[in-house]
Design a protein around this motif. Structure first.
Motif, PDB file in Angstrom:
ATOM      1  N   ALA A   1     -14.828 -53.681  22.676  1.00  0.00           N
ATOM      2  CA  ALA A   1     -15.018 -52.612  21.688  1.00  0.00           C
ATOM      3  C   ALA A   1     -16.455 -52.631  21.201  1.00  0.00           C
ATOM      4  O   ALA A   1     -16.922 -53.633  20.690  1.00  0.00           O
TER       5      ALA A   1
ATOM      6  N   THR B   1     -19.434 -51.704  18.632  1.00  0.00           N
ATOM      7  CA  THR B   1     -19.481 -51.464  17.195  1.00  0.00           C
ATOM      8  C   THR B   1     -19.741 -49.984  16.960  1.00  0.00           C
ATOM      9  O   THR B   1     -20.663 -49.427  17.524  1.00  0.00           O
ATOM     10  N   GLY B   2     -18.920 -49.382  16.128  1.00  0.00           N
ATOM     11  CA  GLY B   2     -19.132 -47.971  15.827  1.00  0.00           C
ATOM     12  C   GLY B   2     -17.814 -47.296  15.530  1.00  0.00           C
ATOM     13  O   GLY B   2     -16.921 -47.909  14.966  1.00  0.00           O
ATOM     14  N   GLU B   3     -17.709 -46.057  15.948  1.00  0.00           N
ATOM     15  CA  GLU B   3     -16.484 -45.307  15.662  1.00  0.00           C
ATOM     16  C   GLU B   3     -15.393 -45.741  16.629  1.00  0.00           C
ATOM     17  O   GLU B   3     -15.384 -45.377  17.792  1.00  0.00           O
ATOM     18  N   VAL B   4     -14.467 -46.543  16.129  1.00  0.00           N
ATOM     19  CA  VAL B   4     -13.443 -47.084  17.019  1.00  0.00           C
ATOM     20  C   VAL B   4     -12.056 -46.546  16.692  1.00  0.00           C
ATOM     21  O   VAL B   4     -11.072 -47.001  17.235  1.00  0.00           O
ATOM     22  N   GLY B   5     -11.974 -45.591  15.803  1.00  0.00           N
ATOM     23  CA  GLY B   5     -10.667 -45.068  15.423  1.00  0.00           C
ATOM     24  C   GLY B   5     -10.146 -45.751  14.176  1.00  0.00           C
ATOM     25  O   GLY B   5     -10.455 -46.917  13.917  1.00  0.00           O
ATOM     26  N   GLU B   6      -9.355 -45.016  13.409  1.00  0.00           N
ATOM     27  CA  GLU B   6      -8.866 -45.526  12.127  1.00  0.00           C
ATOM     28  C   GLU B   6      -7.882 -46.670  12.373  1.00  0.00           C
ATOM     29  O   GLU B   6      -7.028 -46.615  13.259  1.00  0.00           O
TER      30      GLU B   6
END
Ligand SMILES: Cc1cc2nc3c(=O)[nH]c(=O)nc-3n(C[C@H](O)[C@H](O)[C@H](O)COP(=O)(O)OP(=O)(O)OC[C@H]3O[C@@H](n4cnc5c(N)ncnc54)[C@H](O)[C@@H]3O)c2cc1C
Ligand code: SF4
Ligand code: FES
Lengths: 246, 638
Positions: free
Chosen positions: A132, A134-139
């Motif tokens: 994964a 770092t950043g927008e990984v889903g809620e």
């Protein structure tokens, strides 16, 4: 209380090393095993002798830095307890203790009781992660995880990477350590996508790093200060079979 | 000098987004040409190294432990905060921001705290994606609990091992980058100097802790994420190797040390049992969610077994003094209250320095099994250390040094006053003001590492030519000579006293005079005793062994030498701050009922100290604090 210690002294990786005898005098039963060693070291320093080198940091049983073999048992006699959390009330006045470093091909001795465990890091580097960024990984709550799965993952994640399982194993295998990470990530949805690659790569890295194979002695589980169960080794084996080309 | 924190202007809700947009970017193709040195692989440094590796920078990560997985972040038990408002109990980014500002007793920067609260939610998302096994409800949703000083349930946790699980998440992300070759790991090294070239940070000098070799490394930026300094008290909840060394070396090279007197004394630690003791063990603050603190009302009862003291003869002092927060009162307040009871001669246990933390009513209410599920590992740990069963009798606890809110001064970009030197996590001073709330240090470490520095360092590097200075520059040679000189000096004293005897004595001086209650007289006493002890240290220290090999004594000696210098700045700061705020309690400044009294007229600023040379008084620089979104108010938990 007073104890007699036989401590492995080895002045660097090339030295042959030998056991030396020391007396630990007036030890408080409330002191920890490492605090007992501190006091022995204080005396050695006063007499101009180099103190016994041993690795330690948190002294709370969580960082996995400490550890030596006490009378043949990694981390000493108390179940599920690291050397730093072992307290002297577990011993009797007059006891003799033999202290040795972890002995395994993959763990060269640095000095006295301190060994090099970089090989464990190599196993994790081979795949003990999810990829994964770092950043927008889903809620976080978008993926539900059942409580039993979460608890199973947490049981596996308890491993502190101390290496006692390796020291306890007649083959010097790191199977318990490796399986704990494989199992933790395999049971979580986040880890499942890479599960097959992970189990293959980590097992291969384990063998390449000089650890032996697992032949089901289960000494590892008995020595593990965190109670990591051999059921994770069974899980690793299942994951491994699943990953084989069909 | 008046310092500028370079905070963005305009509405605070937009401040970070706007700033992020305005920052310069480094061209992706150029990133690998920039070398970034990161010292420390705890939550802050580990997260930063992994993220910058992912971005394509050429990263080197240093730590003194044998593996990057073992930083002291691993010991955090209780949990990590985030403003998710999963429980619909009124939480929000604004409330987390407000609680943190108020909890810090109005001594932190608004903009930094806002950003922390804002990115708190991203942290949880990120950790879940990494496979961090947070506690869950039967529904499969993430579980929360409330934690010291908060009236909402915003704390995420992984059994009693939250720090370990978060750190392993960062460690695994870092391992992935190590394999990819973007990050080079350098465990078992200790940074012993910062190399500054023409006023700009350009590298470090460090000792290889296995071979004893002194090495250098150049970097286009240097990031320190080296943790806190409360081992200056000798006995603390920190790991044995935690030190001020990295920060202090930077300070000697010109980085300002901000608010060093703000230290946190944690209320729930296992009391000291004897002189053999090497550290104090924290019992997670979450224990106060269900445990009740009390001492006997009468001195005569202190020796009695707790079960023999009737309920009406017990003083539940936190519930009495702070009816609305009760046992959840913030740390500084709970610690001081415990000390007050013991000073009143109503403490319990050895030396009467302890108070009870009692689970009887919680066990009666929810059953022993539920309590075991919530705190089992803590009760086990308590039993291992004290040989007492806390399901059957109350725990004994006492405050212990735990956390440093002070640290190197940084601006909004986490950059110190030395360009190119960035400071993250507990090592900087930025968000906790004069007191830190529970479960917010993990949040800060990961916020700084995952979500702040990857942006702000780009803004700096975009102005730098990569590899302009390398370690063939004469400053590196000079630095190695200095470091070598100091080591040779330590090895050659050949006196009579061991390192740890000096550390213990320094700890006593600091705990008695610069501890939970400080007065002008005690601080002046410390300022007399510290230099005396330092002088003796350099004349009478004994370090055995060889410098060209692993040598634990030598490592400790260097750390204690630095504490002996740093302690003076910390005390000077405490003496100058003639007010009480958060963890800094000056007995001269209290209300009639013993609460801290701030002086906003005179002290609403960050005190940043510049090192002026050995034996010289440090120089004070101020950064005024402005409060535009939260009204400065008396902090009350009544
Ligand atoms: C017992 C305990 C429990 C806690 N519980 C909680 C909690 O429940 N919730 C919460 O939010 N916070 C908690 N905290 C606080 C929190 O854990 C720490 O503040 C935080 O983890 C610090 O992270 P860090 O990355 O800044 O530093 P650390 O994790 O301390 O890492 C420091 C790193 O720097 C390296 N280093 C230091 N000096 C040098 C040097 N000279 N050369 C090379 N490397 C160096 C070390 O090797 C290490 O890698 C707790 C703290 C303790 C002690
Ligand atoms: S499995 Fe147990 S013994 Fe092995 S490294 Fe992990 S914690 Fe140590
Ligand atoms: S010193 Fe950390 S586990 Fe023993």
């Amino acid at each position: 209380m007073n104890l007699t210690l036989y401590v492995w002294r080895q002045n660097g990786p090339e030295d042959k090393g030998k056991l030396e005898q020391y007396e630990a005098k007036n030890v408080s039963p409330d002191s920890s095993f490492l605090e007992m060693l501190d006091e022995v070291n204080q005396e050695l320093i006063e007499h101009g002798v180099e103190p016994i080198e041993f690795d330690n940091d948190c002294r709370e049983g969580i960082c996995g830095t400490c550890g030596c073999v006490v009378n043949g048992i990694p981390h000493g006699p108390q179940e599920k307890t690291t050397a730093c959390q072992l307290h002297m009330r577990q011993f009797k006045d007059g006891d003799s203790l033999t202290l040795e470093p972890w002995r395994a091909k993959a763990f060269p001795v640095i000095k006295d009781l301190a060994v090099d465990r970089t090989a464990l890091d190599k196993i994790i580097q081979a795949g003990g992660y999810t990829s994964a960024y770092t950043g927008e990984v889903g809620e976080a709550n978008q993926t539900l995880i059942s409580k039993p799965d979460a608890d199973y993952a947490m049981d596996a994640a308890e491993c502190i990477g101390c290496g006692a399982c390796v020291a306890a194993c007649p083959n010097g295998s790191a199977m318990l350590f490796t399986s704990a990470k494989v199992a933790q990530l395999a049971v979580l949805p986040q880890g499942q996508i890479e599960a097959a690659e992970r189990v293959k790569n980590m097992t291969e890295a384990m063998l390449n790093a000089g650890f032996g194979n697992c032949t089901n002695h289960y000494e590892c589980q008995a020595a593990c200060p965190k109670g990591v169960s051999v059921k994770f080794i069974a899980k690793l084996n299942r994951e491994y079979i699943k990953a084989l080309p069909k | 000098m008046i310092l500028d924190g370079k905070c963005p202007t305009g509405p605070i809700e937009k401040s970070w987004d706007k700033h992020r947009f305005e920052m310069k970017l480094v061209n992706p193709a150029n990133k690998r040409k920039f070398k970034v040195i990161i010292v420390g692989t705890g939550l802050a440094g580990g997260a930063a190294a992994a993220t910058m590796g992912e971005l394509g920078y050429n990263v080197e990560a240093y730590c003194y432990q044998d593996s990057t997985r073992r930083a002291h972040s691993i010991a955090a038990q209780g949990g990590i905060n985030a403003a998710k408002n999963y429980h619909n109990d009124g939480d929000s980014v604004f409330r987390l921001f407000y609680d943190t500002i108020k909890g810090g007793d109005f001594r932190a920067r608004e903009a930094d705290v806002w950003r922390l609260a804002q990115v708190s939610n991203n942290i949880i998302d990120q950790c879940v994606a990494q496979g961090v096994p947070f506690a869950r409800e039967y529904s499969g949703l993430l579980a929360n609990r409330s934690f010291g000083g908060a009236q909402v349930s915003r704390t995420f946790y992984a059994r009693g091992q939250t720090g370990q699980q978060l750190l392993l998440g960062a460690y695994q992300a870092l391992a992935r980058q190590a394999k990819a070759g973007t990050v080079k790991l350098r465990p078992r090294t200790e940074m012993l100097d910062l190399v500054v070239v023409d006023g700009v940070a350009k590298g470090i000098t460090f000792r290889n802790l296995v071979t004893g070799e002194i090495e250098t490394s150049w970097g286009d930026a240097v990031v320190l994420a080296t943790g806190g300094y409360v081992n200056v008290f000798y006995l603390s909840t920190n790991a044995m190797g935690c030190s001020v060394t990295a920060a202090w070396k930077a300070s000697r090279k010109g980085a300002f040390m901000a608010n060093p007197c703000y230290t946190q004394i944690h209320p729930t630690c296992i009391p000291q049992s004897g002189d053999h003791q090497s550290k104090l063990t924290l019992m997670s603050e979450s224990l106060r969610n269900d445990g009740r603190c009390w001492v006997p009302k009468r001195k005569e009862d202190c020796e009695k077994a707790p079960a023999d003291i009737a309920d009406e003869d017990r003083d539940y002092y936190l519930e009495r003094k702070y009816p609305s927060f009760g046992n959840l009162a913030p740390r500084d307040i709970a610690s001081r209250a415990a000390k007050e009871q013991c000073d009143d001669d109503r403490g319990v246990g050895p030396g009467k320095r302890g108070v009870y933390l009692d689970y009887k009513s919680a066990i009666d209410r929810v059953g022993e099994d539920t309590i075991r599920e919530r705190y089992g590992n803590l009760f086990d740990m308590y039993e291992k250390i004290t040989d007492e069963n806390a399901y059957k009798q109350p725990m004994r606890i006492y405050p212990a040094p735990h956390y440093s809110m002070g640290g190197l001064w940084v601006d909004y970009n986490c950059m110190s006053n030395i360009p190119g030197l960035f400071v993250l996590g507990e090592a900087n001073f930025s968000v906790h003001g004069a007191n830190r709330l529970g479960a917010s240090a993990l949040m800060q470490g990961l916020a700084d590492g995952y979500f702040v520095i990857p942006y702000t360092i780009g803004n700096y590097l975009a102005t730098v030519k990569p590899g302009e200075v390398k370690d063939d520059h004469p400053e590196f040679k000079k630095s190695v000579e200095e470091v070598q000189g100091r080591i040779d000096k330590l090895m050659s004293i050949n006196g009579k006293r061991s390192v740890s005897s000096f550390h213990r004595e320094l700890g006593k001086i600091m705990w008695n005079n610069v501890g939970m209650a400080r007065s002008e007289a005690s601080l002046k006493e410390a300022l007399k005793l510290i230099p005396e002890l330092r002088a003796e240290f350099w004349q009478n220290l004994k370090v055995t062994g060889d410098k060209n090999q692993r040598n634990g004594q030598l490592e400790d000696a260097g750390r204690v030498a630095d504490f002996l210098e740093f302690a003076e700045v910390m005390t000077t700061d405490a003496l100058h701050r003639e007010e009480s705020c958060g963890g800094h309690f000056r007995v001269e400044h209290q209300t009639d009922d013993g609460e801290a009294m701030r002086d906003d007229e005179k002290f609403c600023y960050v005190a940043a100290w510049e090192y002026k040379g050995e034996g010289k008084a440090p120089e004070l620089h101020k950064e005024p604090l402005k409060f535009e979104n939260v009204k400065l108010a008396v902090r009350s938990y009544k």
